[in-house]
Design a protein around this motif. Sequence first.
Motif, short mmCIF file in Angstrom:
data_model
loop_
_atom_site.label_atom_id
_atom_site.label_comp_id
_atom_site.label_asym_id
_atom_site.label_seq_id
_atom_site.Cartn_x
_atom_site.Cartn_y
_atom_site.Cartn_z
N ILE A 146 0.87 -1.18 0.00
CA ILE A 146 0.00 0.00 0.00
C ILE A 146 0.90 1.23 0.00
N LEU A 147 0.69 2.11 -0.96
CA LEU A 147 1.54 3.27 -1.14
C LEU A 147 0.73 4.54 -0.91
N PHE A 148 1.21 5.38 -0.01
CA PHE A 148 0.60 6.68 0.29
C PHE A 148 1.49 7.77 -0.29
N GLU A 149 0.92 8.60 -1.15
CA GLU A 149 1.71 9.68 -1.74
C GLU A 149 1.93 10.83 -0.76
N GLY A 150 1.03 11.00 0.20
CA GLY A 150 1.21 12.07 1.17
C GLY A 150 0.10 12.06 2.20
N SER A 197 1.18 9.62 10.66
CA SER A 197 0.19 8.59 10.33
C SER A 197 0.59 7.23 10.90
N GLU A 198 -0.41 6.47 11.33
CA GLU A 198 -0.25 5.08 11.74
C GLU A 198 -1.21 4.25 10.89
N VAL A 199 -0.75 3.09 10.44
CA VAL A 199 -1.52 2.29 9.50
C VAL A 199 -1.70 0.88 10.05
N TRP A 200 -2.95 0.39 9.98
CA TRP A 200 -3.27 -0.97 10.38
C TRP A 200 -3.99 -1.67 9.23
N LEU A 201 -3.79 -2.97 9.12
CA LEU A 201 -4.57 -3.81 8.22
C LEU A 201 -5.11 -4.99 9.02
N ASN A 202 -6.42 -5.10 9.03
CA ASN A 202 -7.08 -6.18 9.76
C ASN A 202 -6.62 -6.26 11.21
N GLY A 203 -6.47 -5.09 11.82
CA GLY A 203 -6.09 -5.02 13.22
C GLY A 203 -4.62 -5.11 13.51
N HIS A 204 -3.80 -5.39 12.50
CA HIS A 204 -2.35 -5.51 12.68
C HIS A 204 -1.69 -4.19 12.28
N SER A 258 6.44 13.37 2.46
CA SER A 258 7.12 12.36 1.65
C SER A 258 6.20 11.17 1.40
N SER A 259 6.35 10.55 0.24
CA SER A 259 5.60 9.34 -0.08
C SER A 259 6.21 8.14 0.64
N PHE A 260 5.37 7.14 0.92
CA PHE A 260 5.85 5.96 1.65
C PHE A 260 4.95 4.77 1.34
N TRP A 261 5.50 3.59 1.56
CA TRP A 261 4.72 2.37 1.32
C TRP A 261 5.04 1.30 2.35
N PHE A 262 4.08 0.35 2.49
CA PHE A 262 4.27 -0.79 3.38
C PHE A 262 3.87 -2.06 2.64
N ASP A 263 4.58 -3.15 2.93
CA ASP A 263 4.17 -4.47 2.45
C ASP A 263 3.05 -4.97 3.35
N TYR A 277 -4.17 13.57 1.94
CA TYR A 277 -4.48 14.64 0.98
C TYR A 277 -3.93 14.34 -0.42
N ARG A 278 -3.19 13.26 -0.57
CA ARG A 278 -2.73 12.82 -1.89
C ARG A 278 -3.24 11.41 -2.15
N HIS A 279 -2.91 10.86 -3.31
CA HIS A 279 -3.42 9.55 -3.71
C HIS A 279 -2.90 8.42 -2.83
N VAL A 280 -3.69 7.35 -2.81
CA VAL A 280 -3.27 6.07 -2.22
C VAL A 280 -3.36 5.03 -3.33
N TRP A 281 -2.37 4.13 -3.38
CA TRP A 281 -2.31 3.10 -4.40
C TRP A 281 -2.15 1.72 -3.76
N LEU A 282 -2.85 0.73 -4.30
CA LEU A 282 -2.60 -0.66 -3.95
C LEU A 282 -1.75 -1.26 -5.05
#
Length: 808
Positions: A116-120, A125-132, A142-147, A180-185
């Motif tokens: 999952i890639l966040f452009e901004g 920010s803190e990110v969770w998927l399915n509670g993890h 800055s843009s960033f991504w997580f596996d 405020y910017r795009h998110v990409w899967l």
Amino acid sequence: MKFLHGKIQWTIFFAVFSFIQVSAQQLPDREKLFDLGWRFHLGGALGAENSQFDDSNWRKIDLPHDWSLEDLPGTNSPFSINAISQVSGGFTTGGTGWYRKTFTVAENLKGKRFRILFEGVYMNSEVWLNGHQIGNHPYGYSSFWFDITDNLKFEGENVLCVKVKNEGENSRWYSGSGIYRHVWLQVFSPVHTDTWGTYITIPQISDAEARVNIKTTIVNEGKEPREVKLVTKILDKLSQEVSKAEVSVKIEAGKNIVRDQEIRLKNPLHWSVDSPQLYKAVSEIYENETLTDLTATSFGIRSVSIDVNNGFLLNGKAIKLKGGCVHHDNGPLGSRAYDRAEERRVELLKASGFNAIRCSHNPPSQAFLDACDRLGMLVMDEAFDMWNEPKNPNDYHLFFDKWWKKDVENMVIRDRNHPSVIMWSIGNEIPGRHRPDVVETAKTIGSFIRVMDPTRPITSAVNDLKPDKDPYFATLDVAGYNYASGGDHNQESLYAQDHKRIPERIMIGTESYPLEAFGSWMDVVDNSFVIGDFVWTAFDYIGEASIGWRGYWQKQDFFPWNLAYCGDIDICGWKRPQSYYRDALWKENQVSVWVIPPEPSFGLNPDRQSWSKWHWYDVVDSWNWKGSEGKTMDVCVYSSCEQVELFLDGKSLGKKPVNRSTKFTGVWQVPYQPGILKAIGYAGKKQVSVSDLKTAGDPSQIKLIADRPKFKADGQDLSYVTVELTDVNGIRNPKAENLITFSIEGPGTIAAVGNANPVSIESCQLPYRKAWRGKCLVIVKSDTKAGTITLKATASGLSPGSIKLESN
């Protein structure tokens, strides 16, 4: 010095890359825009990171999103005198916000890798998927991504949750709040090109041939060693293949490897500001002759060299950087980075003569740089406004030591293929620039960047320009000078003084005052070692409220001021007087007419400091001065013509020369009477330009003008509609401030309204807005369905207006 370059649900299926002309059967799924179908809550939400949390009462939204320009609860305004951000943030409010998105993934994608890639996201920010919890990211730009592969479910629903904290005093300008910017899967085969994993340089360029070097980072996230074939194709602007290379690659499990390929292009088309020719490098990975991964990278073929004797050379041709500093907000949209909003800013700046932008003081959106590539705009890509010493108590200095490397890396590897990017800036007015420890940090950051990209010079914007900054400047390839001009150009500038001390130093005006536009540009024209000038600012912005009128020092009682009011172009995209003056500095045969009003346009600040020069002269494009009949008015004409003649109702008021000796300005004293004030510019005896001001009658009708009557039905495209209040003859009344109400029919929505009045605290969301100086703006956003959109405008006592837009 030479540099060469180059619940709402979504189900994820296989997709195609529309910009590459190959059949859908060949393409693996690589990337999907993840902006639609989110839910949002502002405030506390204990347990919202858990999958089973009930978000059914949360607001449905699409990204990009910025809650700081949404109306405050119980009001019709986003502005409050009690906002923690105060003048710096334009009296807007941050806080903590939560986002959740529910989606499913098709079972046939098992075995793929997901990111999952966040452009901004501003900020923390803190990110969770399915509670993890899958990660956090402090920096808001800055843009960033997580596996996310290991926490993804293929049966049932997935819940992505993002917590965003814009708390405390953390910015010197309006930052906005949220995603405020795009998110990409991103969806990959186990062996794939890495995110931002293609790096293209041009070691040799001529008209006959270009050597294109392509470094591709290939990742094996599988459990076994793999042997694959990397095929790289170069496509021209018509998507026709013009060259290719291929290489076999063996890669161990869990490893990545970089492979170099060199491709020669015959008779290459060069990228330049006047002819921004682009190519695409298409990277294909084959396993057992089956295409398993594909990505495309846009690039341009161009060279940059800089030296004190020749200045800045693009493809061997000397050009001066006609630059402007730009913050990231999009006016009435707040910080929402819709592609069209980003593109429009670049279009408007280009049309106003700019050929260079300094991204102040942070990396821009991907869409902004893409627009600069397409339109031929040069870019100074800037990393930070501070390092490990604060400018605000809660700003990025809290995270710098731990995070700077990752944020700089993400900026450089994301942006280094953009031909528009010609320079990296490591920071703006960094505190302590005279100290050895800060000099050492500058060296460290510069060295880190040069490892990733040795093809571009490095700069930094420096104020308080004294010899004690020499060690800091010595770490840079180009010395960035903030406010170095001699002002009226009758005194020696700091550029000239420093050139005598250090003749080998290459300089650039990274910031200059609007009020010193003449002197700042003459310093560039006269000195090869000064390669350009960047005015503060090219585009007006929210925050630093009233530096362009009341100036410094700023106080809470500046409210309701919320705009800086210092840009050449206002927040609606309309040229301000200083932009027309810059036309006279930069372009041939320009002429524009302005009038000093009999009373100041706004209340004056008697305490404005003498050094605070971000304002422009109080002039307006109006010849409507009821009650001032017979009174003498000062009329100013900005012109690059040889002479200008002024007329009132056809009667000549005399000719005057306008040139460097007059600072390209002519002034007449004219007794006011209603009519037509006209300026004619001459080259010799030939008339080459005309500008006029006409006295308007009372407003009687509403006129709507769209910048794009046709736009895309993709749920994100925009059409900017200018609304003018005119008299019976169609002349805009510059005094009209009527309240205008809007309605919309068809597959579109009103994304925002605005009027560029720097003291207006009206809502940017509600379907009505007062005019200011006879006009306002409506931004229409498309839906995902095509069709005809009708925008109607009404006001008491005026004939209504309407316009039809087509989305397809």
